[in-house]
Design a protein around this motif. Structure first.
Motif, PDB file in Angstrom:
ATOM      1  N   ASN B  55       0.834  -1.217   0.000  1.00 26.17           N
ATOM      2  CA  ASN B  55       0.000   0.000   0.000  1.00 26.17           C
ATOM      3  C   ASN B  55       0.865   1.262   0.000  1.00 26.17           C
ATOM      4  OD1 ASN B  55      -2.284  -1.634   0.066  1.00 26.17           O
ATOM      5  ND2 ASN B  55      -2.275  -1.714   2.306  1.00 26.17           N
ATOM      6  N   ALA B  72      -4.616  -5.967   0.260  1.00 24.21           N
ATOM      7  CA  ALA B  72      -3.486  -5.035   0.115  1.00 24.21           C
ATOM      8  C   ALA B  72      -2.999  -5.008  -1.331  1.00 24.21           C
ATOM      9  CB  ALA B  72      -2.337  -5.438   1.035  1.00 24.21           C
ATOM     10  N   ASP B  73      -2.280  -3.912  -1.633  1.00 23.38           N
ATOM     11  CA  ASP B  73      -1.632  -3.781  -2.931  1.00 23.38           C
ATOM     12  C   ASP B  73      -0.130  -3.947  -2.686  1.00 23.38           C
ATOM     13  OD1 ASP B  73      -1.106  -3.288  -5.575  1.00 23.38           O
ATOM     14  OD2 ASP B  73      -1.208  -1.097  -5.365  1.00 23.38           O
TER      15      ASP B  73
END
Lengths: 772, 170
Positions: B55, B72-73
């Protein structure tokens, strides 16, 4: 100015893209079909008899495929050095250090293997233990490996008239020093993936500096012939001397043999610190005589070194500390006495410098002290004793090239040494100082493996003109593959992008000794250059037929052969190789080359010999700030000049020097394996601090290139000398800043503060005030 | 141990992974997704070799539990290469001699990317501060610091090549 196409160029690493993109496969990344995960049960005690081991509960745990103890091993004693074979793969009936391998488990995953370790019941009967080598030599000390006074190897040597020279010296200094135990802290912990093969053999993927030589030891340990062990060395995450013979490789093999499946073992960082292969700690007593003009009259040294619980390489490291520095200057009268001594501590081995770095600290500190007392300039006193080209040392070492005087002059110039000194006259709480230290080293060491010295290569020209180079050395991350590519491309007249240096696979690579003793570029480089020279000869022969011309009328460049009289007439390596291969039933177009250095193993009695084909020199200047209120020392500037013979790749050379300096600063100021009753008290990277990005200054590098007669294109080594003088340079700078000499590493803030306070107290007692 | 299914984005790809409560993000990345570029150097958050961007922030993947990465990224070192071409930052690591053994490089590069995403014109002190949680035992850091500063300068000059990868110009 340079007639070279690739030698001397600042080229990025040829294998860097794999590393920077995450594609490089390290041993810890390998996953084989059916692979199991191994874990080692290690001794919690420094010295104990094993009364019993019960593995039944561990074996019964679902997911456990093999549990091994000493009874599952061939049961032979072995070791890296045939004279001191005190290893067993797993402990037989006694443990000698915290961390020694007692039993092992292979399971379907690491968590199951760890749970199984908890289920192994070992009953120990604790034995009295001894941790310091001086204590271990005393009568009545516990016997660790049954050796008299626990002495693994004594060493002694004497040349010239030491007593006479000391008696006639104008100044005699004598001091006790201690160089502590430090950890290599390579980023990839020790690891191995081992697959069982037919006829009891193994394929091993290992991060190992000596892929060929280790098979002699491993073959004996596993009861197979060396050729039954195939070692493949993929990308490697650093080593710095630690990754020679490693017991966990053999534990993985024992487990793999027992369950018939591949087994992977990777040390946790904790295991790697407590049971790795750290630097040999040494008590060093040094006595030197000096003449008024700065000449070194004599040197006498006595060393007691800790071997740990079993023998890795401490005996030759102790011996190296006893006398390698004798070729740093033109010594004529030297005496050395040394002992490698068993202790109930983690076994000790090679770490960048191999004993020479330990000894450089006392020597270069004492020379600094002598210069101050004799009123001589620190550069001048060293120049007065410098080794010239063509010098033969008292021990027979033939210095084919020396740029030593120039390294001293250059480092003094680039650092502005003269104008930076004597800043101790400052009066603020933060004092600044500079220190100089010099170093020498080898570029190969015949004494390390007396059966042979040298290197070789196989160079294959593929049908498309690509060049594949096979060698038996080892890139552990220092850039050897790039240096070899540059050397081969230059010698062969190939384009750099056409050259591939194969990773070492003992099934196809020639026998090679590997990476140690700063030998890679010099000796390994000569091996690949000789192969490239021979390959060029093959190509010229083929081109001579092609052109109907004499070989002498031809040369190579850019992967083509051309007529010297008419460079427009050219033929590619690919065309020539296809012609050769397709008219010979596919016969590979292969050349071989080898290099046998002019080295002489030291005589076992007199130690006279010539261990390396080339010798290197260097000089460093460190600038420090000492906070007299906290004791904290910061290295604020650093300059290094090295005699490298010829720079193959200046950018990689700078990287070696900057990395070596960072390690040296860590050793000088921060790093210490704190051992209490045989247990390492700081076995994490939080508590064992290595320098971070804010702990090291920029390092200005300078290279002196006297062009050595023996190295490839004149090149000598850099790996170890980059670290050797650092602790002394820092210690001398601290002296310049606060007027206190430190004789024990590391020089922590606590020690500095205590020394400052002790001096203040003494001065108050005398009614003095302030700093001298 | 009971597994739960989580969804997350890794290098732009949506992934569904069955994770146990005690699985680390590092194990998810290396063992479940087989992205071996992220390295394990210590397993306790001290060396930075396992740094990934989660993130937008650099994290030690050994200290994040996989279930915490749900939704999440994540960007790993593999996410910086586009169709086999490295980012400008990676290229500068090579051209400035910042890569030796390479074991710290993926984590070091991810930390540097997170810095440049946040601060496109860092000073040398900024760079040394940002990298202070990533250990390198080979280089002495100087060439790594240079690589980051040169990248920032090139991006600042509007180099034709921007730094590809997730989330930002650098």
């Amino acid at each position: 100015m340079s007639a070279f196409t690739y030698v001397g160029k600042r080229l990025p690493p040829v294998d860097g893209e794999e590393r920077a993109s995450g594609r490089a496969q390290y041993v810890t990344d390998i996953k084989l079909p059916g692979m199991l995960h191994g874990k080692i049960l290690r001794s919690p005690l420094p010295h104990a008899r094993i009364a019993s081991i019960d593995t039944s509960a561990a074996e019964a745990l679902p997911g456990v495929k093999a549990v091994a103890t000493w009874a599952d091993t061939p049961g032979v004693s072995f070791g890296p050095i045939p004279a001191f074979e005190d290893w067993t793969i797993l402990a037989k009936d006694k443990v000698r250090f915290v961390g020694e391998e007692v039993a092992a488990v292979a399971a379907v995953d690491e968590a199951t293997a760890l749970r199984a370790l908890d289920l192994i019941e070992v009953e120990y009967e604790e034995l009295p233990a001894v941790f310091d080598p001086v204590e271990a030599m005393k009568p009545g000390a516990p016997s660790i490996n049954g050796r008299e006074r626990n002495v693994v190897m004594p060493f002694s040597l004497e040349r010239g008239d030491v007593d006479g020279a000391l008696a006639g010296a104008d100044l005699v200094l004598e001091e006790d020093y201690y160089t502590n135990q430090v950890y290599q802290a390579y980023m990839e912990t020790m690891a191995g993936v081992v697959r069982p093969e037919k006829h009891g053999g193994f394929t091993m993927w290992l991060p190992i500096q000596i892929p060929n030589k280790s098979r002699l030891t491993y073959g004996k340990a596993l009861g197979v012939r060396p050729e039954d062990i195939r070692i493949i060395k993929p990308f490697m995450g650093g080593a710095f001397g630690a990754k020679m013979e490693v017991d966990l490789h053999l534990v993985a093999a024992v487990l793999a043999r027992k369950c018939g499946r591949p087994v992977r073992i990777v040390n946790t960082r904790h295991e790697d610190i407590v049971a790795g292969n750290p630097r040999v700690p040494m008590h060093i007593h040094l006595k030197m005589g000096f003449m008024r003009d700065g000449r070194f009259a004599a040197k006498e040294v006595r060393i007691v070194a800790a071997n740990g619980g079993r023998t890795v390489y401490s005996p030759p490291i102790m011996a190296t500390a006893c006398y390698r520095v004798d070729t740093l200057y033109t010594f004529e009268n030297v005496r050395a006495e040394g002992y490698a001594v068993d202790t109930n501590t983690v076994p000790t081995g090679a770490f960048r410098g191999f004993g020479n770095s330990q000894m450089t600290f006392p020597l270069e500190t004492m020379i600094d002290q002598a210069a101050a007392q004799l009123g001589l300039d620190p550069v001048a006193i060293r120049r007065r004793n410098a080794v010239p080209t063509g010098y033969v040392s008292i021990h027979g070492w033939e210095v084919g090239s020396s740029g030593q005087e120039q390294t001293l002059d250059n480092v003094a110039r680039i650092s502005g040494l003269a104008s930076r000194r004597r800043q101790a006259a400052d009066t603020g709480p933060v004092r600044r100082g500079v220190g100089l230290a010099a170093c020498n080293h080898v570029s190969g060491n015949k004494a390390f493996f007396p059966p042979f010295d040298g290197s070789s290569s196989i160079v294959r020209i593929a049908e498309d003109g690509k060049v594949i180079v096979f060698h038996g050395e080892c890139d552990m991350g220092q850039g050897q593959t790039t240096a070899f590519s540059q050397i081969v491309a230059e010698a062969l007249g190939a384009r750099l992008e056409d050259v591939t240096v194969a990773e070492v696979d003992t099934q196809v690579s020639p026998y090679g000794l590997g990476s140690f003793a700063t030998r890679g570029t010099t000796i390994g480089g000569m091996g690949v250059k000789k192969g490239a020279d021979a390959a060029k000869e093959l190509l010229l022969q083929a081109a001579a037929e092609h052109f109907g011309a004499d070989i002498l009328a031809l040369d190579t460049e850019q992967s083509e052969v051309y007529l010297k009289a008419d460079p427009s007439r050219r033929v590619s390596f690919g065309h020539l190789a296809r012609g050769f291969i397709f008219t010979h039933g596919g016969l590979p177009m292969v050349a071989q080359g080898h290099y046998v250095p002019n080295t002489v193993a030291p005589d076992p009695k007199t130690k006279y010999g010539n261990v390396s084909p080339a010798y290197v020199f260097g000089a460093h200047v460190a600038e420090v700030e000492v906070d007299t209120e906290t004791g904290e020392v910061r290295v604020t500037g650093y300059w290094a000049s090295h005699d490298v013979g010829r720079a193959i790749n200046p950018m990689q050379l700078e990287g070696q020097v900057q990395g070596g300096v960072a390690q040296g600063i860590g050793w000088a100021l921060m790093e210490d394996m704190i051992t209490r009753e045989g247990r390492i008290a700081n076995p994490t990277l939080l508590d064992y601090r290595v320098p971070g990005s804010k702990d090291v200054p920029r390092v200005t590098c300078d290279f002196v290139e006297p062009v050595d007669p023996n190295g490839p294109f004149g090149a000598k080594g850099i790996g170890e000398p980059a670290l050797n003088p650092v602790p002394a340079a820092v210690a001398n700078a601290i002296y310049d800043a606060i007027g206190i000499r430190f004789t024990e590493l590391p020089i922590t803030a606590e020690k500095v503060l205590a020394a400052l306070r002790a001096r203040e107290a003494a001065q108050r007692g005398r009614g003095g005030q302030g700093f001298v | 141990m009971r597994k739960q299914l989580i969804t997350l984005t890794v290098n732009g790809d949506r992934c569904e992974v069955a994770v146990t409560p005690d699985m680390r993000l590092l194990d998810l990345i290396r063992d479940e997704l087989e992205l071996k570029g992220t390295k394990e150097g210590c397993g306790e958050g001290e060396c930075g070799a396992c740094t990934v961007i989660m993130n937008g922030l650099p994290v030690n993947a050994c200290l994040v539990l996989a279930p915490q990465a749900a939704e999440a990224d994540i960007v790993t070192i593999e996410g910086l290469t586009t169709n086999g071409t490295m980012s400008l930052l990676q290229r500068q690591f090579l051209d400035n001699g910042a890569v030796q053994c390479g074991f710290c490089s993926p984590g070091m590069i991810m930390t540097a990317k997170a810095l440049l995403d946040d601060n496109p014109a860092p000073s040398e002190d900024d760079v040394r501060d940002a990298l202070s949680g990533n250990l390198c035992r080979c280089t002495g850091y100087e060439k790594i610091v240079d690589a980051v500063l040169v990248t920032a300068a090139l991006v600042g000059q509007g180099s034709a090549e921007s730094v590809p990868g997730e989330g930002g110009a650098a």
